[in-house]
Design an enzyme around this catalytic site. Structure first.
Site, short mmCIF file in Angstrom:
data_model
loop_
_atom_site.label_atom_id
_atom_site.label_comp_id
_atom_site.label_asym_id
_atom_site.label_seq_id
_atom_site.Cartn_x
_atom_site.Cartn_y
_atom_site.Cartn_z
N HIS A 20 0.85 -1.19 0.00
CA HIS A 20 0.00 0.00 0.00
C HIS A 20 0.88 1.24 0.00
O HIS A 20 1.39 1.66 1.04
CB HIS A 20 -0.94 0.04 1.21
CG HIS A 20 -1.97 1.13 1.10
ND1 HIS A 20 -3.28 0.89 0.76
CD2 HIS A 20 -1.86 2.47 1.26
CE1 HIS A 20 -3.94 2.03 0.73
NE2 HIS A 20 -3.10 3.01 1.03
N CYS A 21 1.07 1.81 -1.18
CA CYS A 21 1.81 3.06 -1.30
C CYS A 21 1.27 3.81 -2.51
O CYS A 21 0.47 3.28 -3.29
CB CYS A 21 3.31 2.80 -1.42
SG CYS A 21 3.78 1.63 -2.71
N HIS A 22 1.70 5.05 -2.66
CA HIS A 22 1.15 5.92 -3.70
C HIS A 22 2.27 6.63 -4.45
O HIS A 22 3.38 6.80 -3.92
CB HIS A 22 0.26 7.00 -3.08
CG HIS A 22 -0.76 6.51 -2.12
ND1 HIS A 22 -1.92 5.86 -2.50
CD2 HIS A 22 -0.80 6.56 -0.75
CE1 HIS A 22 -2.63 5.54 -1.42
NE2 HIS A 22 -1.97 5.95 -0.35
N ASP B 213 2.09 3.09 3.21
CA ASP B 213 1.21 4.22 2.91
C ASP B 213 2.01 5.45 2.49
O ASP B 213 1.49 6.57 2.50
CB ASP B 213 0.28 4.55 4.07
CG ASP B 213 -0.88 5.47 3.65
OD1 ASP B 213 -1.26 5.44 2.47
OD2 ASP B 213 -1.38 6.22 4.51
N ASN C 252 -2.41 13.45 4.15
CA ASN C 252 -3.37 13.93 5.14
C ASN C 252 -3.09 13.48 6.56
O ASN C 252 -4.01 13.38 7.39
CB ASN C 252 -4.81 13.53 4.74
CG ASN C 252 -5.26 14.23 3.47
OD1 ASN C 252 -5.21 15.45 3.38
ND2 ASN C 252 -5.65 13.46 2.47
#
Length: 290
Positions: free
Chosen positions: A28-30, A244, A249
């Protein structure tokens, strides 16, 4: 037009104490931008600092992570180009989870699949725009089943409670982001966490034991460990881990990604389980080649 920004990540990644096994995956990373090349969506509630594929690769190299699953975030909306560009440049080391709606054509979905996408993400979190149109969501899920994709749900604790019946009706593999964002301040007996445990008793449900920095009260985020342990003990073959990065945010405590990797031996207390979470499970779900 500009939108509110958010805190930048801590790019001074330290060397973790925990040594990840070969072929470990950040599930889970962006990638964000760069904005000049891949503009953020006008409908997004925030425009983050750029954190593109090169920045992500530097973090993974420091952590000893060789594979990744890139998850489309709301700042790019349904424009998946930045994610697809990063996957294409990864030499097979990346897979993707897209965002899409019913304006996508069959060719659009086919192109995403051929480009490495293996799932579709639906966001229910209020501060990112709230739940999708459920009828539209159901139509899109029916269309992507032919590719063997799974559904990733991004929910807050209250969404787990509110949409429990809706999620129970979905006939496909479901992966829950960030342990359902259940706040540790509410204890392991809280309703949302107990519903999540019930979901995880079904073979079609998976969960990511990431987002400790989101559900914990303060660094070093140890209060998130019992929640992750409970999920691992219940379904060790259906648990994923992720950073993440670049942590969009975050309001108070921006983590160093090495600190998050160092939670793994606390969450999974033997090497066999650690390998399942970091290597075997993501390889099975996302089709990585050993």
């Amino acid at each position: 037009m500009t939108k509110p920004s958010c805190m930048p990540p801590d790019n001074n990644t330290r060397t973790p104490r925990f040594v990840a096994p070969p072929n470990s995956c950040d599930a889970h990373c962006h990638v964000f931008g760069p904005h000049a090349q891949f503009p953020y969506a006008e409908t997004a509630t925030y425009w983050p600092p750029d954190a593109g594929k090169d920045a992500l690769k530097r973090v993974h190299d420091k952590l000893g992570i060789e594979r990744a699953v890139l998850v489309q975030a709301s700042c790019h909306g349904r424009d998946n180009r930045a994610m697809m560009d990063a996957i294409a440049s990864s030499n097979g080391a990346y897979r993707g989870v897209c965002m899409a709606d019913d304006t996508f054509t069959d060719n659009d979905f086919q192109d995403l699949h051929e480009g490495g996408v293996r799932g579709i993400r639906c966001n229910f979190v209020t501060h990112l725009g709230g739940a999708p149109n459920l009828e539209m969501m159901a139509r899109v899920l029916e269309r992507v089943k032919q590719y063997g994709w799974h559904l990733v749900i991004h929910v807050n604790a209250e969404d787990i409670i509110k949409y429990e019946d809706f999620f129970n009706r979905i006939d496909m593999t479901i992966v829950v982001d960030h342990m359902g964002r259940v706040p540790t301040s509410e204890g392991v007996g809280q309703q949302a966490y107990q519903i999540l445990l019930e979901f995880m008793r079904r073979k079609s449900w998976w969960v990511k034991v990431c987002g400790s920095e989101r559900i914990a009260m303060a660094p070093p985020f140890y209060d998130a460990v019992p929640y992750a342990q409970g999920l691992v003990e219940l379904a060790p073959d259906r648990v994923l881990w992720g950073t993440d990065y670049p942590h969009p945010n975050i309001k108070k405590h921006m983590p160093n990604d090495a600190d998050l990797l160092d939670l793994v031996p606390l969450i999974a207390r033997d090497e066999a389980t650690q390998k399942k979470i970091l290597v075997d499970n993501p390889a099975r779900l996302y089709g990585f080649d050993d």
